[in-house]
Design an enzyme around this catalytic site. Sequence first.
Site: not given
Length: 124
Positions: A19, A61
């Site tokens: 991730h 993000h």
Amino acid sequence: MSARKSVNGLPAKALVIAHRGASALRPEHTLAAYAKAIADGADYIEPDLVMTGDGVLVARHEVELSGSTDVAEHPGFAARRRVKEVDGVSVSGWFCDDFSFAELRRLRCREPMPDLRSRAHDGL
């Protein structure tokens, strides 16, 4: 996805999902972080996506740019600083959807959490 061999009903090998790339070793959501994760053997790369003002999806993000880029060091972008509600919270900064993809490419990434993550990538 291909079938994985198992032992006693459990995967024989853990599935590694990177991730944000190798974000402990490179600034998150950068080509360097993705390349490092692939080189280290990640099975999958799982990015977060946000949209620019001209409709291009970019791997980020957060929608706010100052925590992970050098946007504040670009005098030409100073007037774009604003307050915006993000997930019910007022946030002051520069936001991805106020920039074109070409403008974002002028920014340089930086580690958003230098006290928690490795600084081994400094100078890369």
